[in-house]
Design an enzyme around this catalytic site. Structure first.
Site, PDB file in Angstrom:
ATOM      1  N   ILE A 193       1.361  -5.105  -9.043  1.00  0.00           N
ATOM      2  CA  ILE A 193       0.242  -5.507  -9.822  1.00  0.00           C
ATOM      3  C   ILE A 193       0.515  -5.108 -11.361  1.00  0.00           C
ATOM      4  CG2 ILE A 193      -2.290  -5.269 -10.149  1.00  0.00           C
ATOM      5  CD1 ILE A 193      -2.222  -4.461  -7.108  1.00  0.00           C
ATOM      6  N   ASN A 225       8.176   6.217 -12.034  1.00  0.00           N
ATOM      7  CA  ASN A 225       9.109   7.002 -11.641  1.00  0.00           C
ATOM      8  C   ASN A 225       9.926   6.152 -10.844  1.00  0.00           C
ATOM      9  OD1 ASN A 225       7.631   6.632  -9.370  1.00  0.00           O
ATOM     10  ND2 ASN A 225       7.263   8.888  -8.821  1.00  0.00           N
ATOM     11  N   SER A 249      -9.928   0.553  -5.207  1.00  0.00           N
ATOM     12  CA  SER A 249      -9.928  -0.441  -3.858  1.00  0.00           C
ATOM     13  C   SER A 249     -10.986  -0.599  -3.112  1.00  0.00           C
ATOM     14  CB  SER A 249      -8.546   0.338  -2.925  1.00  0.00           C
ATOM     15  OG  SER A 249      -8.609  -0.254  -1.927  1.00  0.00           O
ATOM     16  N   THR A 298     -11.068  -0.219  -0.058  1.00  0.00           N
ATOM     17  CA  THR A 298     -11.113   0.937   0.687  1.00  0.00           C
ATOM     18  C   THR A 298     -12.373   1.713   0.739  1.00  0.00           C
ATOM     19  OG1 THR A 298      -9.624   2.174   2.163  1.00  0.00           O
ATOM     20  CG2 THR A 298      -9.229   2.425  -0.213  1.00  0.00           C
ATOM     21  N   TYR A 347      -5.039   7.823   2.246  1.00  0.00           N
ATOM     22  CA  TYR A 347      -5.069   7.023   0.883  1.00  0.00           C
ATOM     23  C   TYR A 347      -6.369   6.836   0.160  1.00  0.00           C
ATOM     24  CZ  TYR A 347      -4.606   2.557  -1.711  1.00  0.00           C
ATOM     25  OH  TYR A 347      -4.873   1.773  -2.545  1.00  0.00           O
ATOM     26  N   LYS A 398      -8.463   7.565  -3.419  1.00  0.00           N
ATOM     27  CA  LYS A 398      -9.097   6.610  -4.296  1.00  0.00           C
ATOM     28  C   LYS A 398     -10.525   7.007  -4.672  1.00  0.00           C
ATOM     29  CE  LYS A 398      -5.697   3.635  -4.993  1.00  0.00           C
ATOM     30  NZ  LYS A 398      -5.172   3.663  -6.309  1.00  0.00           N
ATOM     31  N   ASN A 404       1.534  -4.982   4.698  1.00  0.00           N
ATOM     32  CA  ASN A 404       0.137  -5.967   4.362  1.00  0.00           C
ATOM     33  C   ASN A 404       0.693  -7.407   5.059  1.00  0.00           C
ATOM     34  OD1 ASN A 404       0.266  -3.981   1.743  1.00  0.00           O
ATOM     35  ND2 ASN A 404      -1.599  -4.339   2.903  1.00  0.00           N
ATOM     36  N   PRO A 456      -5.121   0.390  14.509  1.00  0.00           N
ATOM     37  CA  PRO A 456      -6.303   1.572  14.393  1.00  0.00           C
ATOM     38  C   PRO A 456      -6.802   1.550  13.090  1.00  0.00           C
ATOM     39  CG  PRO A 456      -4.412   2.314  15.514  1.00  0.00           C
ATOM     40  CD  PRO A 456      -3.902   1.034  15.151  1.00  0.00           C
ATOM     41  N   GLY A 457      -8.250   1.765  12.746  1.00  0.00           N
ATOM     42  CA  GLY A 457      -8.740   2.075  11.581  1.00  0.00           C
ATOM     43  C   GLY A 457      -9.024   0.868  10.721  1.00  0.00           C
TER      44      GLY A 457
HETATM   45  P1  NAD Z   1       3.252  -0.477  -6.298  1.00  0.00           P
HETATM   46  O1  NAD Z   1       3.816   0.474  -5.501  1.00  0.00           O
HETATM   47  O2  NAD Z   1       3.867  -1.897  -6.270  1.00  0.00           O
HETATM   48  O3  NAD Z   1       3.111   0.165  -7.660  1.00  0.00           O
HETATM   49  C1  NAD Z   1       2.655   1.387  -7.853  1.00  0.00           C
HETATM   50  C2  NAD Z   1       3.680   1.888  -8.918  1.00  0.00           C
HETATM   51  O4  NAD Z   1       3.450   3.374  -9.076  1.00  0.00           O
HETATM   52  C3  NAD Z   1       5.026   1.809  -8.324  1.00  0.00           C
HETATM   53  O5  NAD Z   1       5.891   1.134  -9.369  1.00  0.00           O
HETATM   54  C4  NAD Z   1       5.520   3.164  -8.270  1.00  0.00           C
HETATM   55  O6  NAD Z   1       6.743   3.413  -8.378  1.00  0.00           O
HETATM   56  C5  NAD Z   1       4.688   3.825  -9.245  1.00  0.00           C
HETATM   57  N1  NAD Z   1       4.244   5.268  -9.064  1.00  0.00           N
HETATM   58  C6  NAD Z   1       4.040   6.086  -7.781  1.00  0.00           C
HETATM   59  N2  NAD Z   1       3.744   7.368  -8.219  1.00  0.00           N
HETATM   60  C7  NAD Z   1       3.985   7.626  -9.339  1.00  0.00           C
HETATM   61  C8  NAD Z   1       4.266   8.862 -10.011  1.00  0.00           C
HETATM   62  N3  NAD Z   1       3.871   9.952  -9.724  1.00  0.00           N
HETATM   63  N4  NAD Z   1       4.625   8.686 -11.446  1.00  0.00           N
HETATM   64  C9  NAD Z   1       5.014   7.526 -12.049  1.00  0.00           C
HETATM   65  N5  NAD Z   1       5.038   6.403 -11.244  1.00  0.00           N
HETATM   66  C10 NAD Z   1       4.605   6.399 -10.045  1.00  0.00           C
HETATM   67  O7  NAD Z   1       1.613  -1.051  -5.888  1.00  0.00           O
HETATM   68  P2  NAD Z   1       0.715  -1.995  -6.215  1.00  0.00           P
HETATM   69  O8  NAD Z   1       0.453  -2.945  -5.093  1.00  0.00           O
HETATM   70  O9  NAD Z   1       0.970  -2.577  -7.424  1.00  0.00           O
HETATM   71  O10 NAD Z   1      -0.486  -1.129  -6.721  1.00  0.00           O
HETATM   72  C11 NAD Z   1      -0.983  -0.627  -7.847  1.00  0.00           C
HETATM   73  C12 NAD Z   1      -2.298   0.471  -7.749  1.00  0.00           C
HETATM   74  O11 NAD Z   1      -3.218  -0.564  -7.315  1.00  0.00           O
HETATM   75  C13 NAD Z   1      -2.106   1.413  -6.739  1.00  0.00           C
HETATM   76  O12 NAD Z   1      -2.781   2.418  -7.165  1.00  0.00           O
HETATM   77  C14 NAD Z   1      -2.547   0.953  -5.604  1.00  0.00           C
HETATM   78  O13 NAD Z   1      -3.171   2.091  -4.843  1.00  0.00           O
HETATM   79  C15 NAD Z   1      -4.018   0.205  -6.023  1.00  0.00           C
HETATM   80  N6  NAD Z   1      -4.296  -0.798  -5.236  1.00  0.00           N
HETATM   81  C16 NAD Z   1      -3.318  -1.764  -4.501  1.00  0.00           C
HETATM   82  C17 NAD Z   1      -3.812  -2.696  -3.523  1.00  0.00           C
HETATM   83  C18 NAD Z   1      -2.754  -3.649  -2.897  1.00  0.00           C
HETATM   84  O14 NAD Z   1      -3.046  -4.007  -1.853  1.00  0.00           O
HETATM   85  N7  NAD Z   1      -1.748  -3.980  -3.688  1.00  0.00           N
HETATM   86  C19 NAD Z   1      -5.294  -2.808  -3.218  1.00  0.00           C
HETATM   87  C20 NAD Z   1      -6.266  -1.985  -3.884  1.00  0.00           C
HETATM   88  C21 NAD Z   1      -5.635  -0.967  -4.871  1.00  0.00           C
HETATM   89  N1  UDP Z   2      -2.815  -7.989   9.785  1.00  0.00           N
HETATM   90  C1  UDP Z   2      -2.031  -8.364  10.764  1.00  0.00           C
HETATM   91  N2  UDP Z   2      -0.604  -8.171  11.018  1.00  0.00           N
HETATM   92  C2  UDP Z   2       0.210  -7.571  10.049  1.00  0.00           C
HETATM   93  C3  UDP Z   2      -0.620  -7.254   8.933  1.00  0.00           C
HETATM   94  C4  UDP Z   2      -1.938  -7.285   8.930  1.00  0.00           C
HETATM   95  O1  UDP Z   2      -2.730  -9.220  11.746  1.00  0.00           O
HETATM   96  O2  UDP Z   2       1.274  -7.261  10.228  1.00  0.00           O
HETATM   97  C5  UDP Z   2      -4.136  -8.112   9.772  1.00  0.00           C
HETATM   98  C6  UDP Z   2      -5.135  -7.020   9.548  1.00  0.00           C
HETATM   99  O3  UDP Z   2      -5.443  -6.667  10.683  1.00  0.00           O
HETATM  100  C7  UDP Z   2      -6.060  -7.373   8.588  1.00  0.00           C
HETATM  101  C8  UDP Z   2      -5.477  -8.481   7.460  1.00  0.00           C
HETATM  102  O4  UDP Z   2      -4.270  -8.799   8.166  1.00  0.00           O
HETATM  103  O5  UDP Z   2      -7.132  -7.846   9.203  1.00  0.00           O
HETATM  104  C9  UDP Z   2      -5.161  -7.959   6.302  1.00  0.00           C
HETATM  105  O6  UDP Z   2      -4.331  -6.704   6.624  1.00  0.00           O
HETATM  106  P1  UDP Z   2      -3.623  -6.046   5.353  1.00  0.00           P
HETATM  107  O7  UDP Z   2      -2.951  -4.645   5.667  1.00  0.00           O
HETATM  108  O8  UDP Z   2      -2.958  -6.872   4.475  1.00  0.00           O
HETATM  109  O9  UDP Z   2      -4.935  -5.468   4.368  1.00  0.00           O
HETATM  110  P2  UDP Z   2      -6.110  -4.489   4.807  1.00  0.00           P
HETATM  111  O10 UDP Z   2      -6.269  -4.389   6.119  1.00  0.00           O
HETATM  112  O11 UDP Z   2      -5.596  -3.157   3.887  1.00  0.00           O
HETATM  113  O12 UDP Z   2      -7.243  -5.093   4.131  1.00  0.00           O
END
Ligand code: NAD
Ligand code: UDP
Length: 336
Positions: free
Chosen positions: A12, A32, A124, A126, A148, A152, A198, A292-293
């Site tokens: 992102i 990092n 998130s 979540t 996790y 958040k 995912n 699960p979860g």
């Molecule tokens: P990503 O893992 O691609 O990016 C996170 C970056 O942070 C990575 O480049 C990693 O190397 C860096 N990083 C981790 N720990 C660090 C540290 N201690 N110091 C410096 N750099 C560090 O993940 P993303 O999907 O781009 O997500 C970005 C943010 O959005 C995260 O905080 C994640 O929890 C949050 N988020 C992501 C999703 C998703 O589904 N992708 C959904 C909701 C929230």
């Molecule tokens: N899912 C699935 N198979 C996979 C990964 C995810 O069926 O290999 C399903 C999961 O149960 C959920 C949806 O896809 O209903 C999105 O899952 P994801 O892990 O991408 O996001 P999150 O559950 O964190 O919202």
């Protein structure tokens, strides 16, 4: 305007850097590279035609952060850096707490020392735990069911306490729903290490032939086709949400919380079908037990972001799948 982007080499973060650069902002990234590669940032600069500054710094290394803030006068920080794998967080919770929570505390302490008090934080959906109904508004009760999610939720609370202690802070909590897709150029996208957790990266790796079949986690949920429903949002729409947050909220102190989602849910089977349609590839899948979860259904009410940030999503499910497919098929091994 000079923006510090933590975790900017990640999925992102890299897409957000493109948007920030295209909006004329100066960007400094720290990462990092625990879950990313510097190659993403080279491509960000190619796409936007503008340079950014990168430092390989870990948020846990306080002295390096201090030095960075001594060298730069930042207007705001967008804080993506964190570990994000739910399953891994159950296995190594202390690493998640140390990295995500201690990392954020180090960052905020350094910001305060240098009088930088605007932070946009990647939260998130979540944090809503298992919502009692959908769509989910920002007022819904929060809960966390794994380490996790707890990081958040704790960080949101820490940031609220910080604002209560010093009303000069401007804190934006962006609660992302399910980010998918990639930049139109096909140059940057999601590059998970190892087996994807995912849905979307798993589907695209099946499509490209790297994985044999998708396991669909349960078809006995109380949803129209029995499979889980989520609010998938194009990562470019999400990235634009960060720029809009800065545009609208810079200088407005407070704690501002927004859902970033489309407001529409898609089931796992609908996602498979949409991906097959745009890619022309067959996605083999097998129904297995629920994970699960997992919850049945989750989608956002993002009216608040529309009203206050003038933000809404513009990219539909076909575009999400097409852009994911372009990235995956042009970069079958990600950035390697
Ligand atoms: P990503 O893992 O691609 O990016 C996170 C970056 O942070 C990575 O480049 C990693 O190397 C860096 N990083 C981790 N720990 C660090 C540290 N201690 N110091 C410096 N750099 C560090 O993940 P993303 O999907 O781009 O997500 C970005 C943010 O959005 C995260 O905080 C994640 O929890 C949050 N988020 C992501 C999703 C998703 O589904 N992708 C959904 C909701 C929230
Ligand atoms: N899912 C699935 N198979 C996979 C990964 C995810 O069926 O290999 C399903 C999961 O149960 C959920 C949806 O896809 O209903 C999105 O899952 P994801 O892990 O991408 O996001 P999150 O559950 O964190 O919202």
């Amino acid at each position: 305007m000079k923006i510090l982007v933590t975790g900017g080499a990640g999925y992102i973060g890299s897409h957000t850097c493109v948007q920030l650069l295209e909006h004329g902002m100066d960007v400094v990234v720290i990462d990092n590279l625990a879950n990313s590669s510097e190659e993403s940032l080279k491509r960000v600069q190619e796409i936007s035609g503008r340079p950014l500054e990168f430092h390989k710094i870990d948020l846990l290394e306080r002295a390096w952060l201090e030095a960075l803030f001594r060298d730069h006068q930042f207007d705001a920080v967008i804080h993506f850096a964190g570990l994000k794998a739910v399953g891994e967080s159950v296995q190594i919770p202390l690493s998640y707490y140390r990295n995500n929570i201690s990392g954020t505390i180090n960052l905020c302490e350094t910001m305060a020392n240098h009088n930088v008090k605007t932070i946009v934080f990647s939260s998130s959906a979540t944090v809503y735990g298992e919502p009692e109904q959908v769509p989910i508004t920002e007022e819904f009760p929060t809960a966390a069911y794994n380490p996790y999610g707890r990081t958040k939720l704790f960080i949101e609370e820490i940031l609220k306490d910080l604002y209560n202690s010093d009303n000069a802070w401007n804190i934006v909590l962006l609660r992302y729903f399910n980010p998918v897709g990639a930049h139109k150029s096909g140059k940057i996208g999601e590059d998970p290490k190892g087996l994807p957790n995912n849905l979307m990266p798993f589907i695209s790796q099946v499509a490209v032939g790297k994985l044999k079949e998708l396991s669909v986690f349960g078809n006995d949920y109380s949803t129209p086709d029995g499979t889980g429903v989520r609010d998938y949002i194009h990562v470019v729409d999400l990235a634009i949400g960060h720029v809009k947050s800065l545009d609208k909220l810079l200088g407005k102190t407070g704690v501002h919380t927004y859902n970033l989602g489309t407001g529409r849910g898609y089931s796992v089977l609908e996602m498979i079908k949409a991906f097959e349609k745009v890619s022309g590839q067959r996605i083999n899948f097998n129904i297995v037990d629920r994970r699960p979860g997992d919850i049945a259904e989750c989608f956002a009410d993002s009216t608040k972001a529309l009203k206050e940030l003038d933000w809404k999503t513009e990219r539909d499910i076909d575009e999400m799948c097409a852009d994911t497919w372009r990235w995956q098929s042009q970069n079958p091994d990600g950035y390697q």
